[in-house]
Structures are given as structure tokens and as C-alpha cells.
Write an enzyme that holds these catalytic residues in place. Structure first.
Site, mmCIF file in Angstrom:
data_model
loop_
_atom_site.group_PDB
_atom_site.id
_atom_site.type_symbol
_atom_site.label_atom_id
_atom_site.label_comp_id
_atom_site.label_asym_id
_atom_site.label_seq_id
_atom_site.Cartn_x
_atom_site.Cartn_y
_atom_site.Cartn_z
ATOM 1 N N HIS A 1 -3.876 3.090 3.626
ATOM 2 C CA HIS A 1 -3.998 2.520 2.362
ATOM 3 C C HIS A 1 -3.455 1.019 2.378
ATOM 4 O O HIS A 1 -4.207 0.353 1.860
ATOM 5 C CB HIS A 1 -3.084 3.280 1.396
ATOM 6 C CG HIS A 1 -3.206 2.728 0.048
ATOM 7 N ND1 HIS A 1 -4.291 3.059 -0.815
ATOM 8 C CD2 HIS A 1 -2.189 2.199 -0.827
ATOM 9 C CE1 HIS A 1 -4.040 2.363 -2.196
ATOM 10 N NE2 HIS A 1 -2.899 2.097 -2.045
ATOM 11 N N GLU B 1 4.144 3.773 3.191
ATOM 12 C CA GLU B 1 3.137 4.651 3.925
ATOM 13 C C GLU B 1 3.580 4.788 5.337
ATOM 14 O O GLU B 1 3.289 6.078 5.910
ATOM 15 C CB GLU B 1 1.923 4.121 3.777
ATOM 16 C CG GLU B 1 0.676 4.661 4.459
ATOM 17 C CD GLU B 1 -0.592 4.316 4.140
ATOM 18 O OE1 GLU B 1 -1.590 4.573 4.628
ATOM 19 O OE2 GLU B 1 -0.536 2.686 3.685
ATOM 20 N N LYS C 1 -8.355 -3.270 4.000
ATOM 21 C CA LYS C 1 -7.872 -4.104 2.859
ATOM 22 C C LYS C 1 -7.832 -5.585 3.545
ATOM 23 O O LYS C 1 -7.674 -6.365 2.496
ATOM 24 C CB LYS C 1 -6.886 -3.415 2.174
ATOM 25 C CG LYS C 1 -7.433 -2.195 1.389
ATOM 26 C CD LYS C 1 -6.138 -1.627 0.534
ATOM 27 C CE LYS C 1 -6.440 -0.538 -0.276
ATOM 28 N NZ LYS C 1 -6.358 0.869 0.558
#
Length: 412
Positions: free
Chosen positions: A303, A314, A334
């Protein structure tokens, strides 16, 4: 339980408006960030985003339809249309009630909402709202429009779990097909959040990077100098299908969905649990459902949004699963696409499946000096894509409200 496979994919992203261009951009380490063009952001703390480029919905919708649909729905229709064409299933050769749509969006028609309320506020209080205001704005309209356009008369609804939304939708589609309640489901998510209110709101939280002098370098997950995420937009669509149904019609099978799970942090409105407790449990239960261990996972599309706290939480979650053992290869796409909020999990699922298809792991760009708090056993792929055998890939997503969503894919 039925086996569930992926037979089609479609994408509208800051790196390209189809799956091949999207994947090429990822493996080339291309950034989709640039100064905002959708509105004048010169007075905003953050003045850049990962916008979709050169998107034209007029080839999908006539003039009347364009006026009746928000951008997030247009992105959804484009990506879903690509995925359905890629899959090749023919609704006329099956019971239409066996084919459905489970779609995701975090914000829905934010653009429409802002425009209509702004026009009301500047119109001397006259209630001159468009008759299409509500149907353009409501989050479920993308799933509804996909079903209308393609004659899909089975299960149809929209999930909302902030940035875990698309993984929620994928997991629900997986479970409905496994239970025999559908044979084909169009799933994924779309988002069009590059608007004054969204950018202004996230800026006010200081959640987004303010690296206006170098937007292409702004999304830098795990880097010691990361200062927030870069907002992105677009859509990703996947066709989930019952394995026997796909095999019978000779469909191309890209991967199998073997495990998925969701948990809640029950901790904070916006912050992830600092020790990654909820995320770790979702990963653990996904692995158990898939019948594998973390050591059998070859790649994790994490993520990691490039926020100081979120990236480390995370890592804490993954450390709880791996212990002192070497982790699977990890990367955050990302860094290139920005954060598509409710659509993030959809395009990252596609990236995970493409990694399996091509045996290539895309990189985390802009990460030059790893945060020293990251354990040495975390194998983060930086700078350039690597060739590596990928039989099993996992996609992680986490959202405001403490939502954790994990999906596992396997080569067939």
C-alpha cells in the site's frame, strides 16, 4: 467452493489509458505526477497530482450521456469496457443474471458535488440544481452504468472502504463466485478526486506531499525524506470468473484469486495502527485461506503511499508475518501512479497480475535512502524493475477508518 480466475483487465491511469501502456509505464519507472491542470491550484499547499492524460469519453458516450455522468463513472465505463472486451465473454450466450458488477469508489461524484454546490452558493441562493445532480454524484452509479451498458443483470452494488475499497470489491466478487451466486463479475474501482475540495481537504490534513518544485520525485515510499502522498485518479477493472465457466469457453486466464481478507484496526480515524496489528491479521488470514505461507509469496504490491507514519506501520505488519526471515520482494507502484484512493487496489491488482504474467517486478521509484527504521530483511525493489519468477503475488490496501484489505493471486 468454486475456483475463481481473472479473464480480463482494463485500466485508465496516470501512466496510460489501457493495461499495456499502464504496465509499460510501471516497468519503465515512469512518474505520472505533474502540475494540476483540472483547476487553478496556484494558491494551494499542494499544486500537483497524478492526473489521467488525454482521456476522451466522447467515443464511449454521446453528448447527452456525457452530461449525465461524472468523470469517475466515465473512467469506470472505459476501464470496464476494456476488461469485458479483453475477457471475451458474451452475455448473449449466458444467463444475464449470472453476470454482475461489484464496483468500488471512495468519493463517488465529488466533481459533480462541488460544481453543483458551488453554483448554488454563487447563485443568490436560488435552488437551480441540475436534475442529474443526484444520479451523477451517488457512488453506486458507476456499477449501475456498467450493468446497463453491458446487460449484466446479476448482483450489482458498490463498496466503500476508503483506500481499501477496490480490494473490498474484488474480495466480494471472489466470494460471490466461490459460493456459486455468479459466474462472471466485473469488479474494480474508479476515482476522480483531483478537485479543489479533495486536494484542499487532504492538503489541510498535511497528508499530501508539498514538493511542488519536483512533482515527479514527490511520491517516494519508504524514503527517509518522504513527506506525504500524491493524489491520483483513474480506474481499474478486472473480470472475475468461475474457473469451469472460463475453461469451458476457452478464455485466457491471467491468474487465479486464492485468498482475500479484511480486518479493522479499531484505532484511529485516519492513522493506521502503529504496530500494524489489523493489517498483519488480514495478511495472516489471507495466506491461510490461500493455503500458503509468506515464504511462498514472490511479490507484494504494498500500500505504501509515501507518508511518514503509514509506510512504517505497513512494514511493522509485514515484520509480524515474516519475523526475522527475508521478506518477499516488495514494491510500491504508487511511487509512479500516485494514490488513486478507492481505485488504488484495482490498478494495483492489475500490476500484481501483470507481474505474474511477465515475471517482472515493477520498482519503487524516487526511493534513494531507505528509512533507517525499516528492517534489513525487507526486500524493497527500488529504482528499476527486476526480472524474477512470480508465481504468487499479494496486494495490500489500507484505508481511513482502519480498513485493511488483502488479496492474493496465483499463476495458473
Amino acid at each position: 467452493m468454486k475456483r475463481v480466475v481473472i479473464t480480463g483487465m482494463g485500466a485508465i491511469t496516470p501512466l496510460g489509458n489501457n493495461v499495456n501502456d499502464f504496465w509499460s509505464g510501471l516497468t519503465a519507472g515512469k512518474s505520472g505526477a505533474a502540475p494540476i491542470t483540472h483547476f487553478d491550484a496556484s494558491q494551494f499547499r499542494t499544486q500537483f497530482a497524478c492526473e489521467v492524460k488525454n482521456f476522451d469519453a466522447s467515443h464511449l458516450l454521446d453528448k447527452a450521456e456525457l452530461k449525465r455522468t461524472d468523470t469517475f463513472t466515465q473512467y469506470a465505463l472505459a476501464a470496464a469496457g476494456q476488461a469485458i472486451a479483453d475477457s471475451g465473454f458474451d452475455i448473449n450466450k449466458m444467463d444475464p443474471f449470472d453476470a454482475g458488477v461489484i464496483w468500488g469508489t471512495g468519493q463517488g461524484g465529488m466533481e459533480t458535488f462541488e460544481q453543483q454546490v458551488s453554483e448554488y452558493a454563487t447563485g443568490n441562493g436560488q435552488p437551480r440544481f441540475s436534475p442529474f445532480f443526484v444520479p451523477k454524484m451517488i457512488p453506486n452509479m458507476a456499477s449501475g452504468m456498467i450493468s446497463i451498458r453491458h446487460g449484466l443483470m446479476g448482483i450489482n452494488y458498490t463498496t466503500v472502504s476508503a483506500c481499501a475499497t477496490s480490494n473490498t470489491a474484488i474480495m466480494d466478487a471472489f466470494n460471490y463466485i466461490r459460493l456459486g451466486k455468479a459466474k462472471v463479475i466485473v469488479t474494480g474501482g474508479s476515482e476522480a478526486p483531483v478537485t479543489p475540495a479533495s486536494v484542499g481537504g487532504f492538503s489541510a490534513m498535511k497528508a499530501m506531499s508539498a514538493r511542488n518544485h519536483a512533482p515527479q520525485e514527490a511520491s517516494r515510499p519508504f524514503d527517509v525524506e518522504r513527506d506525504g502522498f500524491v493524489i491520483g485518479e483513474g480506474a481499474g477493472a478486472l473480470i472475475l470468473e468461475e474457473y469451469e465457466h472460463a475453461a469451458q469457453r476457452g478464455a485466457t486466464i491471467y491468474a487465479e484469486v486464492t485468498g482475500a481478507d479484511m480486518t479493522a484496526d479499531a484505532y484511529h480515524m485516519t492513522a493506521t495502527h502503529p504496530e500494524g496489528l489489523g493489517a498483519a491479521k488480514a495478511i495472516e488470514r489471507s495466506l491461510k485461506e490461500a493455503g500458503i505461507t509468506i515464504q511462498q509469496v514472490d511479490y507484494i504490491n504494498v500500500h505504501a503511499t509515501s507518508t511518514p507514519i503509514g509506510d512504517l506501520s505497513e512494514i511493522q505488519a509485514l515484520s509480524r508475518i515474516t519475523g526475522s526471515n527475508t521478506s518477499p520482494y516488495i514494491s510500491s507502484t504508487k511511487s509512479m501512479t500516485g494514490h488513486l484512493l478507492g481505485a488504488a487496489g484495482a490498478i494495483e491488482a492489475i500490476a500484481s497480475v501483470k507481474a505474474i504474467q511477465h515475471q517482472v517486478i515493477p520498482p519503487t521509484i524516487n526511493t534513494t535512502v531507505l528509512d533507517p527504521a525499516i528492517p534489513a530483511n525487507m526486500r524493497i525493489v527500488t529504482r528499476e524493475a527486476i526480472d524474477h519468477p512470480v508465481k504468487i503475488a499479494m496486494s495490500d490496501t489500507f484505508g481511513f477508518g482502519g480498513h485493511n484489505g488483502i488479496v492474493i493471486f496465483r499463476k495458473v
